[in-house]
Design a protein around this motif. Structure first.
Motif, mmCIF file in Angstrom:
data_model
loop_
_atom_site.group_PDB
_atom_site.id
_atom_site.type_symbol
_atom_site.label_atom_id
_atom_site.label_comp_id
_atom_site.label_asym_id
_atom_site.label_seq_id
_atom_site.Cartn_x
_atom_site.Cartn_y
_atom_site.Cartn_z
ATOM 1 N N VAL A 1 -0.240 4.662 0.417
ATOM 2 C CA VAL A 1 0.850 4.201 1.283
ATOM 3 C C VAL A 1 0.311 3.147 2.245
ATOM 4 N N VAL A 2 0.886 1.931 2.215
ATOM 5 C CA VAL A 2 0.411 0.853 3.087
ATOM 6 C C VAL A 2 1.551 0.297 3.928
ATOM 7 N N GLU A 3 1.160 -0.423 4.984
ATOM 8 C CA GLU A 3 2.164 -0.964 5.905
ATOM 9 C C GLU A 3 2.930 -2.132 5.277
ATOM 10 N N SER A 4 2.179 -3.043 4.621
ATOM 11 C CA SER A 4 2.841 -4.269 4.182
ATOM 12 C C SER A 4 2.292 -4.766 2.856
ATOM 13 N N VAL A 5 2.981 -5.745 2.296
ATOM 14 C CA VAL A 5 2.599 -6.325 1.023
ATOM 15 C C VAL A 5 1.187 -6.909 1.076
ATOM 16 N N SER A 6 0.811 -7.481 2.241
ATOM 17 C CA SER A 6 -0.514 -8.096 2.294
ATOM 18 C C SER A 6 -1.620 -7.039 2.205
ATOM 19 N N ASP A 7 -1.294 -5.783 2.590
ATOM 20 C CA ASP A 7 -2.277 -4.710 2.420
ATOM 21 C C ASP A 7 -2.503 -4.407 0.942
ATOM 22 N N VAL A 8 -1.429 -4.506 0.150
ATOM 23 C CA VAL A 8 -1.560 -4.292 -1.297
ATOM 24 C C VAL A 8 -2.494 -5.346 -1.880
ATOM 25 N N ILE A 9 -2.260 -6.597 -1.455
ATOM 26 C CA ILE A 9 -3.089 -7.701 -1.951
ATOM 27 C C ILE A 9 -4.558 -7.462 -1.604
ATOM 28 N N ALA A 10 -4.815 -7.088 -0.338
ATOM 29 C CA ALA A 10 -6.189 -6.852 0.116
ATOM 30 C C ALA A 10 -6.833 -5.747 -0.722
ATOM 31 N N MET A 11 -6.088 -4.693 -0.955
ATOM 32 C CA MET A 11 -6.596 -3.558 -1.717
ATOM 33 C C MET A 11 -6.846 -3.963 -3.170
ATOM 34 N N GLU A 12 -5.930 -4.714 -3.746
ATOM 35 C CA GLU A 12 -6.060 -5.113 -5.152
ATOM 36 C C GLU A 12 -7.233 -6.052 -5.367
ATOM 37 N N LYS A 13 -7.554 -6.840 -4.332
ATOM 38 C CA LYS A 13 -8.672 -7.775 -4.477
ATOM 39 C C LYS A 13 -9.989 -7.043 -4.703
ATOM 40 N N THR A 14 -10.098 -5.806 -4.207
ATOM 41 C CA THR A 14 -11.339 -5.041 -4.377
ATOM 42 C C THR A 14 -11.506 -4.587 -5.833
ATOM 43 N N GLU A 15 -10.411 -4.548 -6.604
ATOM 44 C CA GLU A 15 -10.425 -4.066 -7.986
ATOM 45 C C GLU A 15 -11.056 -2.684 -8.099
ATOM 46 N N ASN A 16 -10.929 -1.880 -7.068
ATOM 47 C CA ASN A 16 -11.576 -0.577 -7.012
ATOM 48 C C ASN A 16 -10.571 0.557 -7.090
ATOM 49 N N TYR A 17 -9.317 0.276 -6.765
ATOM 50 C CA TYR A 17 -8.295 1.322 -6.736
ATOM 51 C C TYR A 17 -7.357 1.127 -7.919
ATOM 52 N N HIS A 18 -7.077 2.193 -8.642
ATOM 53 C CA HIS A 18 -6.274 2.045 -9.855
ATOM 54 C C HIS A 18 -5.016 2.898 -9.830
ATOM 55 N N GLY A 19 -4.678 3.415 -8.654
ATOM 56 C CA GLY A 19 -3.458 4.209 -8.543
ATOM 57 C C GLY A 19 -2.264 3.313 -8.246
ATOM 58 N N LEU A 20 -1.182 3.939 -7.769
ATOM 59 C CA LEU A 20 0.022 3.190 -7.417
ATOM 60 C C LEU A 20 0.066 2.960 -5.910
ATOM 61 N N TYR A 21 1.083 2.239 -5.472
ATOM 62 C CA TYR A 21 1.242 1.956 -4.044
ATOM 63 C C TYR A 21 2.622 2.373 -3.558
ATOM 64 N N HIS A 22 2.741 2.453 -2.252
ATOM 65 C CA HIS A 22 4.072 2.527 -1.655
ATOM 66 C C HIS A 22 4.038 1.692 -0.372
ATOM 67 N N VAL A 23 4.869 0.663 -0.319
ATOM 68 C CA VAL A 23 4.857 -0.255 0.828
ATOM 69 C C VAL A 23 5.954 0.150 1.819
ATOM 70 N N LEU A 24 5.543 0.468 3.048
ATOM 71 C CA LEU A 24 6.509 0.951 4.044
ATOM 72 C C LEU A 24 7.320 -0.180 4.667
ATOM 73 N N ASN A 25 6.772 -1.390 4.644
ATOM 74 C CA ASN A 25 7.393 -2.527 5.338
ATOM 75 C C ASN A 25 7.511 -2.284 6.824
ATOM 76 N N GLY A 26 6.417 -1.852 7.432
ATOM 77 C CA GLY A 26 6.394 -1.614 8.877
ATOM 78 C C GLY A 26 5.778 -0.259 9.180
ATOM 79 N N LEU A 27 5.705 0.043 10.478
ATOM 80 C CA LEU A 27 5.173 1.329 10.926
ATOM 81 C C LEU A 27 6.147 1.917 11.934
ATOM 82 N N ILE A 28 6.144 3.222 12.048
ATOM 83 C CA ILE A 28 7.013 3.869 13.041
ATOM 84 C C ILE A 28 6.558 3.446 14.437
#
Lengths: 201, 201
Positions: A84-111
């Motif tokens: 679970v990440v805050e924003s789309v750019s977190d997905v990009i950062a995570m994907e660049k590592t090529e280390n995580y192979h699960g799914l994502y969920h983008v919250l589009n913000g934080l409480i």
């Protein structure tokens, strides 16, 4: 003298971009009119195309040109894991590592009650639906170490335990000294978190 | 994962803007797709409009939507004075002071043999034509205090004296301590120029 009308309009319109003020917009506009016509029309078209063609994935909230994003549609990814990440750019950062192979969920913000952002304003309803998937084994919360990030993390962990009836593991990414960081230059909170999260060797 | 195709294209195209790299382009692109559709189409249209409608004044080289810029066409301006500047942004800076009421001539660059920019590459031919105007009394050279600025200033002053047969005065804007500047913090060259250019009181 002011700029010619169409240039003045461009300078004003460019200021919708983040951290672009009058001076930067002027520099951008003067560069734009010096570019080749085809480069300019390509830039102009790509703005409209990106706006019209980019949607949010109906499962995870990530960016996509179709109803479901390439990660959700990739059958090779480990569907027992959701990060679970805050924003789309977190997905990009995570994907660049090529280390995580699960799914994502983008919250589009934080409480953030102080900014008036409550759980209902975020993409949490869709996360709740995903908890029903029997394959789901763990949810990794990757929010930042801020008050908002902590609040969101706490809210989500309670929700997941409640809805998932304790069958889904909940974890949070580690906070500590960054690789290459020096203890002497680190802030207090980072050192405290690094001590709390110490690992046996 | 990469960005959706149209977003990726936008990110690449945005990098034609000055000092916009991958990271900044990503931030711009993510903001653009979050904006309202009408704001986005206005931005896109204004880019094309500015490019198509902005020309260079046929007299002075300043920006204009017509063949002649608003300054050259303004009959109230003092046509006995021409201020020679490097770029359009210098005209804007000068006009903001509301202190100068003469005309301009925009060189669109400075002479720089090391970069391969010779007098013929600049808007100097048009300046030569303007020297024939019998009303013209003085040319103020407002190039910066750099090697290129000095070279250009020297070249122009020789040219003006030769073509104008010494009837046109040539001056250069003063260089010295900026208002509010401290002697103790000024660089050597600024202090030397300030001493050289001292005025009787």
């Amino acid at each position: 003298m002011v700029y010619p009308k169409s240039l003045q309009e461009l300078i004003e319109n460019l200021q919708v971009l983040p951290s672009v003020g009058q001076k930067t917009a002027e520099r951008f506009a003067l560069r734009i009119i010096d570019l080749d016509s085809d480069v300019v029309s390509e830039l102009s078209n790509s703005i409209i195309n990106a706006k019209n063609n980019t949607k949010y994935c109906q499962i995870c909230g990530n960016l996509s040109e179709t109803n479901f994003c390439s990660i959700c549609e990739d059958e090779k990814r480990d569907s027992s894991l959701i990060c679970v990440v805050e924003s789309v750019s977190d997905v990009i950062a995570m994907e660049k590592t090529e280390n995580y192979h699960g799914l994502y969920h983008v919250l589009n913000g934080l409480i953030s009650p102080s900014k008036g952002i409550l759980p209902d304003d975020l993409n949490i309803k869709d996360l709740e639906k995903r908890l029903a998937d029997p394959k789901l084994a763990e949810i990794i919360i990757a929010t930042n170490l801020t008050i908002e990030g902590d609040t969101t993390s706490l809210y989500l962990s309670k929700l997941i335990n409640q809805v998932g009836e304790g069958k889904i593991a909940v974890s949070r990414i580690a906070h500590g000294l960054p690789v290459g960081g020096h203890l002497g230059y680190a802030d207090d909170l980072t050192i405290i978190k690094a001590m709390e999260g110490r690992n046996k060797i």
